[in-house]
Every structure is written in C-alpha cells, then in structure tokens.
Design a protein around this motif. Structure first.
Motif, PDB file in Angstrom:
ATOM      1  N   PRO A  69       0.817  -1.224   0.000  1.00  0.00           N
ATOM      2  CA  PRO A  69       0.000   0.000   0.000  1.00  0.00           C
ATOM      3  C   PRO A  69       0.847   1.269   0.000  1.00  0.00           C
ATOM      4  CG  PRO A  69      -0.884  -1.602   1.542  1.00  0.00           C
ATOM      5  CD  PRO A  69       0.434  -2.155   1.054  1.00  0.00           C
ATOM      6  N   GLY A  70       0.511   2.181  -0.933  1.00  0.00           N
ATOM      7  CA  GLY A  70       1.220   3.444  -1.039  1.00  0.00           C
ATOM      8  C   GLY A  70       2.291   3.461  -2.119  1.00  0.00           C
ATOM      9  N   MET A  71       2.750   2.277  -2.534  1.00  0.00           N
ATOM     10  CA  MET A  71       3.821   2.203  -3.538  1.00  0.00           C
ATOM     11  C   MET A  71       3.326   2.478  -4.950  1.00  0.00           C
ATOM     12  SD  MET A  71       6.917   1.573  -2.396  1.00  0.00           S
ATOM     13  CE  MET A  71       7.749   0.958  -3.852  1.00  0.00           C
ATOM     14  N   TYR A  72       2.117   1.993  -5.262  1.00  0.00           N
ATOM     15  CA  TYR A  72       1.605   2.067  -6.627  1.00  0.00           C
ATOM     16  C   TYR A  72       0.600   3.208  -6.739  1.00  0.00           C
ATOM     17  CZ  TYR A  72      -0.300   0.435 -11.053  1.00  0.00           C
ATOM     18  OH  TYR A  72      -0.693   0.351 -12.358  1.00  0.00           O
ATOM     19  N   PRO A  73       0.601   4.030  -7.797  1.00  0.00           N
ATOM     20  CA  PRO A  73       1.441   3.932  -8.977  1.00  0.00           C
ATOM     21  C   PRO A  73       2.723   4.776  -8.913  1.00  0.00           C
ATOM     22  CG  PRO A  73      -0.297   5.503  -9.404  1.00  0.00           C
ATOM     23  CD  PRO A  73      -0.493   4.995  -7.988  1.00  0.00           C
ATOM     24  N   GLY A  74       2.753   5.820  -8.098  1.00  0.00           N
ATOM     25  CA  GLY A  74       3.851   6.791  -8.123  1.00  0.00           C
ATOM     26  C   GLY A  74       5.231   6.227  -7.894  1.00  0.00           C
ATOM     27  N   ALA A  75       5.489   5.765  -6.671  1.00  0.00           N
ATOM     28  CA  ALA A  75       6.822   5.255  -6.332  1.00  0.00           C
ATOM     29  C   ALA A  75       7.152   4.011  -7.161  1.00  0.00           C
ATOM     30  CB  ALA A  75       6.909   4.945  -4.838  1.00  0.00           C
ATOM     31  N   ALA A  76       6.165   3.142  -7.371  1.00  0.00           N
ATOM     32  CA  ALA A  76       6.391   1.911  -8.135  1.00  0.00           C
ATOM     33  C   ALA A  76       6.819   2.221  -9.570  1.00  0.00           C
ATOM     34  CB  ALA A  76       5.127   1.055  -8.146  1.00  0.00           C
ATOM     35  N   GLY A  77       6.133   3.169 -10.195  1.00  0.00           N
ATOM     36  CA  GLY A  77       6.462   3.542 -11.567  1.00  0.00           C
ATOM     37  C   GLY A  77       7.863   4.117 -11.678  1.00  0.00           C
ATOM     38  N   LYS A  78       8.231   4.940 -10.708  1.00  0.00           N
ATOM     39  CA  LYS A  78       9.568   5.543 -10.727  1.00  0.00           C
ATOM     40  C   LYS A  78      10.647   4.490 -10.469  1.00  0.00           C
ATOM     41  CE  LYS A  78       7.925  10.144  -9.589  1.00  0.00           C
ATOM     42  NZ  LYS A  78       7.783  11.177  -8.562  1.00  0.00           N
ATOM     43  N   LEU A  79      10.379   3.545  -9.565  1.00  0.00           N
ATOM     44  CA  LEU A  79      11.337   2.459  -9.308  1.00  0.00           C
ATOM     45  C   LEU A  79      11.561   1.638 -10.574  1.00  0.00           C
ATOM     46  CD1 LEU A  79      10.427   0.958  -5.816  1.00  0.00           C
ATOM     47  CD2 LEU A  79      12.593   1.951  -6.487  1.00  0.00           C
ATOM     48  N   ALA A  80      10.452   1.272 -11.240  1.00  0.00           N
ATOM     49  CA  ALA A  80      10.545   0.441 -12.436  1.00  0.00           C
ATOM     50  C   ALA A  80      11.217   1.177 -13.594  1.00  0.00           C
ATOM     51  CB  ALA A  80       9.163  -0.043 -12.853  1.00  0.00           C
ATOM     52  N   ALA A  81      10.962   2.473 -13.708  1.00  0.00           N
ATOM     53  CA  ALA A  81      11.456   3.239 -14.853  1.00  0.00           C
ATOM     54  C   ALA A  81      12.912   3.682 -14.734  1.00  0.00           C
ATOM     55  CB  ALA A  81      10.561   4.461 -15.078  1.00  0.00           C
ATOM     56  N   ASN A  82      13.470   3.718 -13.534  1.00  0.00           N
ATOM     57  CA  ASN A  82      14.787   4.320 -13.341  1.00  0.00           C
ATOM     58  C   ASN A  82      15.919   3.347 -13.054  1.00  0.00           C
ATOM     59  OD1 ASN A  82      14.576   7.453 -13.401  1.00  0.00           O
ATOM     60  ND2 ASN A  82      12.735   6.734 -12.386  1.00  0.00           N
ATOM     61  N   GLY A  83      15.632   2.048 -13.010  1.00  0.00           N
ATOM     62  CA  GLY A  83      16.692   1.065 -12.765  1.00  0.00           C
ATOM     63  C   GLY A  83      17.582   0.910 -13.979  1.00  0.00           C
ATOM     64  N   PRO A  84      18.561   0.061 -13.965  1.00  0.00           N
ATOM     65  CA  PRO A  84      18.921  -0.790 -12.816  1.00  0.00           C
ATOM     66  C   PRO A  84      19.682  -0.012 -11.749  1.00  0.00           C
ATOM     67  CG  PRO A  84      20.409  -1.232 -14.643  1.00  0.00           C
ATOM     68  CD  PRO A  84      19.388  -0.238 -15.136  1.00  0.00           C
ATOM     69  N   TYR A  85      19.666  -0.565 -10.559  1.00  0.00           N
ATOM     70  CA  TYR A  85      20.310   0.048  -9.400  1.00  0.00           C
ATOM     71  C   TYR A  85      21.488  -0.806  -8.944  1.00  0.00           C
ATOM     72  CZ  TYR A  85      15.710   2.191  -9.488  1.00  0.00           C
ATOM     73  OH  TYR A  85      14.574   2.836  -9.907  1.00  0.00           O
ATOM     74  N   LYS A  86      22.550  -0.159  -8.489  1.00  0.00           N
ATOM     75  CA  LYS A  86      23.701  -0.888  -7.954  1.00  0.00           C
ATOM     76  C   LYS A  86      23.378  -1.457  -6.575  1.00  0.00           C
ATOM     77  CE  LYS A  86      27.433   1.595 -10.312  1.00  0.00           C
ATOM     78  NZ  LYS A  86      26.647   2.504 -11.141  1.00  0.00           N
ATOM     79  N   SER A  87      22.549  -0.739  -5.830  1.00  0.00           N
ATOM     80  CA  SER A  87      22.130  -1.192  -4.506  1.00  0.00           C
ATOM     81  C   SER A  87      20.746  -0.638  -4.222  1.00  0.00           C
ATOM     82  CB  SER A  87      23.107  -0.698  -3.439  1.00  0.00           C
ATOM     83  OG  SER A  87      22.979   0.707  -3.296  1.00  0.00           O
ATOM     84  N   VAL A  88      20.095  -1.164  -3.202  1.00  0.00           N
ATOM     85  CA  VAL A  88      18.771  -0.669  -2.833  1.00  0.00           C
ATOM     86  C   VAL A  88      18.841   0.816  -2.466  1.00  0.00           C
ATOM     87  CG1 VAL A  88      16.868  -0.907  -1.178  1.00  0.00           C
ATOM     88  CG2 VAL A  88      17.949  -2.951  -2.135  1.00  0.00           C
ATOM     89  N   ALA A  89      19.935   1.249  -1.842  1.00  0.00           N
ATOM     90  CA  ALA A  89      20.086   2.656  -1.457  1.00  0.00           C
ATOM     91  C   ALA A  89      20.018   3.600  -2.662  1.00  0.00           C
ATOM     92  CB  ALA A  89      21.403   2.854  -0.708  1.00  0.00           C
ATOM     93  N   ASP A  90      20.390   3.107  -3.839  1.00  0.00           N
ATOM     94  CA  ASP A  90      20.352   3.928  -5.063  1.00  0.00           C
ATOM     95  C   ASP A  90      18.950   4.414  -5.409  1.00  0.00           C
ATOM     96  OD1 ASP A  90      23.047   3.705  -5.456  1.00  0.00           O
ATOM     97  OD2 ASP A  90      22.922   2.400  -7.215  1.00  0.00           O
TER      98      ASP A  90
END
Length: 83
Positions: free
Chosen positions: A20-41
């Motif tokens: 709850p709270g992740m979709y759509p805003g944060a989820a979309g940005k996470l999916a669109a901006n990877g890949p990440y070297k670490s979770v902190a990225d």
C-alpha cells in the motif's frame, strides 16, 4: 502469493500493488529508473517526492538489488506481460 522479497532490478510495477502506497507513483519511478547498484540507489531517483521516499523506506527491508536480466533491461515497465 509470491515472494516477500522484491528485486528492484527485475520487478515490474505490478509486484508493488501488494505494498500500500507504492503504486502507482513510487512503483512507476522504481521500475522506470533502474537498474540500481544497490537498494540505497533508489533514493537518488530524479523527481522522487518526500512521500514516495517515505513509502519506499517503509518497505526497504523487503527490497534487494540483483543483477538485471536482459529481458528486464529491454522492457522494464511491463517485462513479459504481452508475450
């Protein structure tokens, strides 16, 4: 169903529906901006709001950053959904 752990480099936006709270805003940005070297990225995503950072922080312990698969790099928003 599904795993409690979410790989931020190989997950499409739909896995975040269970958080709850992740979709759509944060989820979309996470999916669109990877890949990440670490979770902190993920906190370095351009345009991430304070509220989105808060909700990511809430679920951060469930996230891992594994090497991205080739399919995911090609289509990271809806990987495999149309095949």
């Amino acid at each position: 169903g599904g795993s409690q752990t979410v790989d931020v480099n190989n997950a499409n936006v739909r896995v975040y529906l269970k958080m709850p709270g992740m979709y759509p805003g944060a989820a979309g940005k996470l999916a669109a901006n990877g890949p990440y070297k670490s979770v902190a990225d993920v906190y370095n995503i351009p345009g991430l709001t304070a509220k989105e950072k808060e909700v990511i922080k809430k679920y951060e312990s469930r996230f891992v950053a594994l090497p991205p698969s080739a399919d995911y790099v090609i289509d990271r928003i809806n990987n495999g959904l149309y095949r």
